[in-house]
Design a protein around this motif. Structure first.
Motif, PDB file in Angstrom:
ATOM      1  N   ARG A 183       0.818  -1.222   0.000  1.00 32.17           N
ATOM      2  CA  ARG A 183       0.000   0.000   0.000  1.00 32.17           C
ATOM      3  C   ARG A 183       0.846   1.265   0.000  1.00 32.17           C
ATOM      4  N   VAL A 184       2.005   1.225   0.619  1.00 36.24           N
ATOM      5  CA  VAL A 184       2.862   2.415   0.627  1.00 36.24           C
ATOM      6  C   VAL A 184       3.176   2.833  -0.804  1.00 36.24           C
ATOM      7  N   ARG A 185       3.577   1.861  -1.638  1.00 35.68           N
ATOM      8  CA  ARG A 185       3.889   2.205  -3.024  1.00 35.68           C
ATOM      9  C   ARG A 185       2.621   2.480  -3.825  1.00 35.68           C
ATOM     10  N   TYR A 186       1.600   1.625  -3.641  1.00 39.66           N
ATOM     11  CA  TYR A 186       0.396   1.766  -4.444  1.00 39.66           C
ATOM     12  C   TYR A 186      -0.301   3.090  -4.172  1.00 39.66           C
ATOM     13  N   ASP A 187      -0.420   3.465  -2.904  1.00 42.00           N
ATOM     14  CA  ASP A 187      -1.119   4.702  -2.562  1.00 42.00           C
ATOM     15  C   ASP A 187      -0.352   5.936  -3.012  1.00 42.00           C
ATOM     16  N   ASP A 188       0.952   5.794  -3.242  1.00 45.28           N
ATOM     17  CA  ASP A 188       1.772   6.925  -3.683  1.00 45.28           C
ATOM     18  C   ASP A 188       1.732   7.064  -5.201  1.00 45.28           C
ATOM     19  N   VAL A 189       2.046   6.000  -5.925  1.00 44.58           N
ATOM     20  CA  VAL A 189       2.139   6.096  -7.387  1.00 44.58           C
ATOM     21  C   VAL A 189       1.334   5.029  -8.122  1.00 44.58           C
ATOM     22  N   GLY A 190       1.173   3.852  -7.518  1.00 48.16           N
ATOM     23  CA  GLY A 190       0.594   2.729  -8.239  1.00 48.16           C
ATOM     24  C   GLY A 190      -0.833   2.930  -8.681  1.00 48.16           C
ATOM     25  N   LEU A 191      -1.627   3.637  -7.867  1.00 54.49           N
ATOM     26  CA  LEU A 191      -3.050   3.782  -8.208  1.00 54.49           C
ATOM     27  C   LEU A 191      -3.262   4.554  -9.502  1.00 54.49           C
ATOM     28  N   PHE A 192      -2.283   5.377  -9.903  1.00 55.21           N
ATOM     29  CA  PHE A 192      -2.418   6.135 -11.143  1.00 55.21           C
ATOM     30  C   PHE A 192      -1.698   5.475 -12.316  1.00 55.21           C
ATOM     31  N   GLU A 193      -1.040   4.337 -12.078  1.00 54.17           N
ATOM     32  CA  GLU A 193      -0.492   3.523 -13.168  1.00 54.17           C
ATOM     33  C   GLU A 193      -1.647   2.650 -13.664  1.00 54.17           C
ATOM     34  N   ASN A 194      -2.547   3.244 -14.398  1.00 54.16           N
ATOM     35  CA  ASN A 194      -3.910   2.743 -14.535  1.00 54.16           C
ATOM     36  C   ASN A 194      -4.534   3.420 -15.752  1.00 54.16           C
ATOM     37  N   ASP A 195      -5.379   2.727 -16.477  1.00 51.78           N
ATOM     38  CA  ASP A 195      -6.039   3.299 -17.652  1.00 51.78           C
ATOM     39  C   ASP A 195      -7.496   2.886 -17.685  1.00 51.78           C
ATOM     40  N   VAL A 196      -8.383   3.844 -17.952  1.00 55.21           N
ATOM     41  CA  VAL A 196      -9.791   3.532 -18.160  1.00 55.21           C
ATOM     42  C   VAL A 196      -9.923   2.790 -19.490  1.00 55.21           C
ATOM     43  N   TYR A 197     -10.677   1.696 -19.481  1.00 56.06           N
ATOM     44  CA  TYR A 197     -10.858   0.931 -20.712  1.00 56.06           C
ATOM     45  C   TYR A 197     -11.599   1.756 -21.766  1.00 56.06           C
ATOM     46  N   ASP A 198     -11.233   1.545 -23.020  1.00 56.04           N
ATOM     47  CA  ASP A 198     -11.952   2.180 -24.120  1.00 56.04           C
ATOM     48  C   ASP A 198     -13.430   1.809 -24.047  1.00 56.04           C
ATOM     49  N   GLY A 199     -14.280   2.796 -24.210  1.00 60.42           N
ATOM     50  CA  GLY A 199     -15.713   2.571 -24.227  1.00 60.42           C
ATOM     51  C   GLY A 199     -16.406   2.686 -22.886  1.00 60.42           C
TER      52      GLY A 199
END
Length: 232
Positions: A75-91
């Motif tokens: 969570r330390v890494r995810y809450d800092d940067v990981g949550l935005f290493e993310n893409d909304v699916y097309d459509g």
């Protein structure tokens, strides 16, 4: 004139609205390495996405005594940067627009910690679609960790009675993993599976999904078909 109840569509986040595999995977690899475990491969990581980690990590060899430390490190890494290493699916934006235009009330229902889920939907401009946003409690062992418990909490916030059959007949879950289907069934509602996330047709149908769709464009029709079938 008596109007029919509003149809509520509960939507999962990871694997349904957005592809979160990069951020989750990198954060898991970091946590495994920091805690002295061999990092999982890509296929294992994809299979871990969805259910609470305290359920899935012991299945791949994480000792119960290490769970809390490994999850906290993740969570330390995810809450800092990981949550935005993310893409909304097309459509997905078009799917949400279509559901809303059809008169459905939309609620986010995710096993991801609620405060993290809200940051993600805000980041991607999705917040305005939802009547409520419900996630898990962050503490391991809390009373709201599973998808079933998240759905129960969503009912509470939406004012839907657990024994109100008319209201429950106008709620459907949309998700990509078997735990979405199982959580829906534990709350006496149907679940439409989506195949573009981290689950498969076999997984979703095996868990009892009422339908499985392959693109976001099919979701509006699948929701409508669920209720037409109940009226016949």
């Amino acid at each position: 004139m008596t109007h029919p109840p509003v149809t509520h569509v509960l939507l999962d986040l990871d694997g349904t609205l957005s592809d979160s595999s990069a951020g989750i995977g990198r954060s898991l690899i970091h946590a495994f390495s920091e805690c002295g475990y061999e990092p999982p491969d890509d296929a294992t990581i994809r299979n871990l996405i969805g259910p609470p980690f305290e359920v899935s990590l012991p299945k791949i060899g994480v000792h119960v005594d290490d769970l809390e430390r490994l999850i906290d490190t993740y969570r330390v890494r995810y809450d800092d940067v990981g949550l935005f290493e993310n893409d909304v699916y097309d459509g997905v934006h078009e799917m949400l627009d279509g559901l809303r235009s059809a008169g459905h009330a939309l609620t986010l229902a995710t096993a991801k910690p609620e405060h993290v889920a809200v940051r993600i939907t805000e980041h991607f401009g999705l917040t305005g679609y939802f009547r409520a946003q419900v996630g898990s409690s962050p503490e391991v062992g809390s009373s709201r960790r599973t998808k079933a418990e998240v759905i129960t909490e969503a009912f509470r916030r939406l004012g839907i009675g657990a024994h109100d059959r008319i209201a429950l007949d106008h709620v459907v879950m949309v998700g990509d993993r078997d735990h979405d289907v199982e959580g829906a069934h534990m709350n006496a509602i149907d679940c439409i599976g989506v195949s573009w996330g981290f689950g498969s047709h076999d997984e979703l149908l095996g868990a009892g999904a009422c339908a499985v769709v392959d693109t976001p464009a099919e979701v509006v029709g699948a929701v409508a078909a669920t209720y037409r079938s109940r009226q016949t």
